[in-house]
Write a protein that holds these residues in place. Structure first.
Motif, PDB file in Angstrom:
ATOM      1  N   SER A  86       0.640  -0.581  -0.212  1.00 36.08           N
ATOM      2  CA  SER A  86      -0.160  -0.363   0.172  1.00 36.08           C
ATOM      3  C   SER A  86       0.542   1.024  -0.440  1.00 36.08           C
ATOM      4  O   SER A  86       2.058   1.198  -0.156  1.00 36.08           O
ATOM      5  N   TRP A  87       0.495   2.705   0.209  1.00 39.91           N
ATOM      6  CA  TRP A  87       1.175   3.734  -0.097  1.00 39.91           C
ATOM      7  C   TRP A  87       2.049   3.435   1.199  1.00 39.91           C
ATOM      8  O   TRP A  87       2.884   4.562   1.300  1.00 39.91           O
ATOM      9  N   ALA A  88       1.727   3.137   2.733  1.00 39.71           N
ATOM     10  CA  ALA A  88       2.329   2.896   3.693  1.00 39.71           C
ATOM     11  C   ALA A  88       3.776   2.175   3.717  1.00 39.71           C
ATOM     12  O   ALA A  88       4.991   2.622   4.746  1.00 39.71           O
ATOM     13  N   LEU A  89       3.909   1.525   2.404  1.00 44.48           N
ATOM     14  CA  LEU A  89       4.904   0.626   1.813  1.00 44.48           C
ATOM     15  C   LEU A  89       6.395   1.245   1.995  1.00 44.48           C
ATOM     16  O   LEU A  89       7.534   1.277   2.012  1.00 44.48           O
ATOM     17  N   LEU A  90       5.750   2.544   1.152  1.00 46.18           N
ATOM     18  CA  LEU A  90       6.919   3.699   1.345  1.00 46.18           C
ATOM     19  C   LEU A  90       6.515   4.672   1.811  1.00 46.18           C
ATOM     20  O   LEU A  90       7.461   5.151   1.870  1.00 46.18           O
ATOM     21  N   ALA A  91       5.777   5.344   2.565  1.00 47.94           N
ATOM     22  CA  ALA A  91       5.926   6.387   3.188  1.00 47.94           C
ATOM     23  C   ALA A  91       6.408   5.894   4.478  1.00 47.94           C
ATOM     24  O   ALA A  91       7.013   6.821   5.139  1.00 47.94           O
ATOM     25  N   THR A  92       6.737   5.213   5.193  1.00 41.44           N
ATOM     26  CA  THR A  92       6.486   4.403   6.603  1.00 41.44           C
ATOM     27  C   THR A  92       7.913   4.428   6.527  1.00 41.44           C
ATOM     28  O   THR A  92       8.315   5.538   7.837  1.00 41.44           O
ATOM     29  N   PRO A  93       9.112   4.142   5.729  1.00 33.93           N
ATOM     30  CA  PRO A  93      10.466   4.429   6.193  1.00 33.93           C
ATOM     31  C   PRO A  93      10.728   5.854   6.180  1.00 33.93           C
ATOM     32  O   PRO A  93      11.676   6.204   7.213  1.00 33.93           O
ATOM     33  N   VAL A  94      10.704   6.392   5.266  1.00 36.26           N
ATOM     34  CA  VAL A  94      10.364   7.591   4.501  1.00 36.26           C
ATOM     35  C   VAL A  94      10.250   8.864   6.406  1.00 36.26           C
ATOM     36  O   VAL A  94      10.679   9.681   7.537  1.00 36.26           O
ATOM     37  N   CYS A  95       8.578   8.688   6.544  1.00 35.02           N
ATOM     38  CA  CYS A  95       8.100   9.449   7.541  1.00 35.02           C
ATOM     39  C   CYS A  95       9.695   8.757   8.648  1.00 35.02           C
ATOM     40  O   CYS A  95       8.909   9.731   9.774  1.00 35.02           O
ATOM     41  N   ALA A  96       9.496   7.596   9.055  1.00 33.93           N
ATOM     42  CA  ALA A  96       9.942   7.321  10.277  1.00 33.93           C
ATOM     43  C   ALA A  96      10.842   7.446  10.720  1.00 33.93           C
ATOM     44  O   ALA A  96      12.004   8.016  11.524  1.00 33.93           O
ATOM     45  N   VAL A  97      11.476   7.583   9.116  1.00 37.06           N
ATOM     46  CA  VAL A  97      13.073   8.221  10.314  1.00 37.06           C
ATOM     47  C   VAL A  97      13.329   9.536   9.931  1.00 37.06           C
ATOM     48  O   VAL A  97      14.130  10.558  11.297  1.00 37.06           O
ATOM     49  N   VAL A  98      12.399  10.719   9.610  1.00 40.02           N
ATOM     50  CA  VAL A  98      11.957  11.816   9.970  1.00 40.02           C
ATOM     51  C   VAL A  98      11.891  12.095  11.143  1.00 40.02           C
ATOM     52  O   VAL A  98      11.904  12.851  11.927  1.00 40.02           O
ATOM     53  N   ALA A  99      11.050  10.999  11.549  1.00 44.83           N
ATOM     54  CA  ALA A  99      10.910  11.312  12.994  1.00 44.83           C
ATOM     55  C   ALA A  99      11.736  10.728  14.217  1.00 44.83           C
ATOM     56  O   ALA A  99      11.578  11.826  14.873  1.00 44.83           O
ATOM     57  N   ALA A 100      11.972   9.891  13.654  1.00 43.93           N
ATOM     58  CA  ALA A 100      13.500   9.597  14.655  1.00 43.93           C
ATOM     59  C   ALA A 100      14.484  10.958  14.884  1.00 43.93           C
ATOM     60  O   ALA A 100      14.541  11.092  16.158  1.00 43.93           O
ATOM     61  N   PHE A 101      14.667  11.508  13.511  1.00 45.89           N
ATOM     62  CA  PHE A 101      15.950  12.648  13.537  1.00 45.89           C
ATOM     63  C   PHE A 101      14.606  13.867  14.467  1.00 45.89           C
ATOM     64  O   PHE A 101      15.227  14.664  14.836  1.00 45.89           O
ATOM     65  N   LEU A 102      13.590  14.379  14.132  1.00 44.85           N
ATOM     66  CA  LEU A 102      12.664  15.739  14.593  1.00 44.85           C
ATOM     67  C   LEU A 102      13.035  14.994  16.894  1.00 44.85           C
ATOM     68  O   LEU A 102      13.217  15.591  16.884  1.00 44.85           O
ATOM     69  N   GLY A 103      12.778  14.119  16.769  1.00 49.65           N
ATOM     70  CA  GLY A 103      12.882  13.218  18.129  1.00 49.65           C
ATOM     71  C   GLY A 103      13.911  13.781  19.050  1.00 49.65           C
ATOM     72  O   GLY A 103      14.007  14.466  19.716  1.00 49.65           O
ATOM     73  N   LEU A 104      14.891  13.253  18.126  1.00 45.89           N
ATOM     74  CA  LEU A 104      16.302  13.882  17.911  1.00 45.89           C
ATOM     75  C   LEU A 104      16.599  15.508  18.641  1.00 45.89           C
ATOM     76  O   LEU A 104      17.498  15.434  19.861  1.00 45.89           O
ATOM     77  N   ARG A 105      16.558  16.357  17.419  1.00 48.72           N
ATOM     78  CA  ARG A 105      16.134  17.529  17.886  1.00 48.72           C
ATOM     79  C   ARG A 105      15.456  17.919  18.920  1.00 48.72           C
ATOM     80  O   ARG A 105      15.891  18.802  19.405  1.00 48.72           O
ATOM     81  N   VAL A 106      14.348  17.628  18.834  1.00 44.20           N
ATOM     82  CA  VAL A 106      13.862  17.824  19.650  1.00 44.20           C
ATOM     83  C   VAL A 106      13.977  18.087  21.557  1.00 44.20           C
ATOM     84  O   VAL A 106      13.917  19.036  22.963  1.00 44.20           O
ATOM     85  N   THR A 107      14.861  16.966  22.006  1.00 47.41           N
ATOM     86  CA  THR A 107      15.892  16.860  23.038  1.00 47.41           C
ATOM     87  C   THR A 107      17.334  17.590  22.739  1.00 47.41           C
ATOM     88  O   THR A 107      17.457  17.406  24.035  1.00 47.41           O
TER      89      THR A 107
END
Length: 108
Positions: A86-107
């Motif tokens: 589904s659409w999630a196959l491509l969107a999930t890894p990209v969004c997950a990496v961005v989310a991990a980066f943002l989580g690290l930046r927030v802290t």
């Protein structure tokens, strides 16, 4: 024979196991609330963000083992998303990496 108290490897494995079980239960609960591809997407992106936050805030290895490797490793489900085309196959890894980066930046 060393006592279990002196063996840091045993504590690590126990904490990862306990955290993994709790993370799996949390994943199941969220997947009931948000089923299908959207649920997998939310679980993986949220878990990745929280891993970034954890890595930015917590320097202690055993705490990281319990929450990061165990709980959040059991919570995220990259193997499950990959089997559903589904659409999630491509969107999930990209969004997950961005989310991990943002989580690290927030802290930091």
């Amino acid at each position: 024979m060393p006592s279990p108290r002196a063996d840091p490897g045993l504590r690590f494995v126990a904490l990862v196991s306990l955290g993994g079980g709790l993370g799996g239960v949390a994943r199941y609960g969220l997947s009931v609330l948000v089923p299908g591809a959207w649920g997998l997407f939310v679980i993986n992106v949220l878990g990745s963000f929280l891993i970034g936050v954890l890595m930015g805030l917590v320097p202690r290895p055993l705490v990281r083992a319990f929450f990061g490797v165990g709980m959040l490793g059991g919570f995220t489900t990259f193997s499950s998303y990959a089997v559903s085309w589904s659409w999630a196959l491509l969107a999930t890894p990209v969004c997950a990496v961005v989310a991990a980066f943002l989580g690290l930046r927030v802290t930091r």
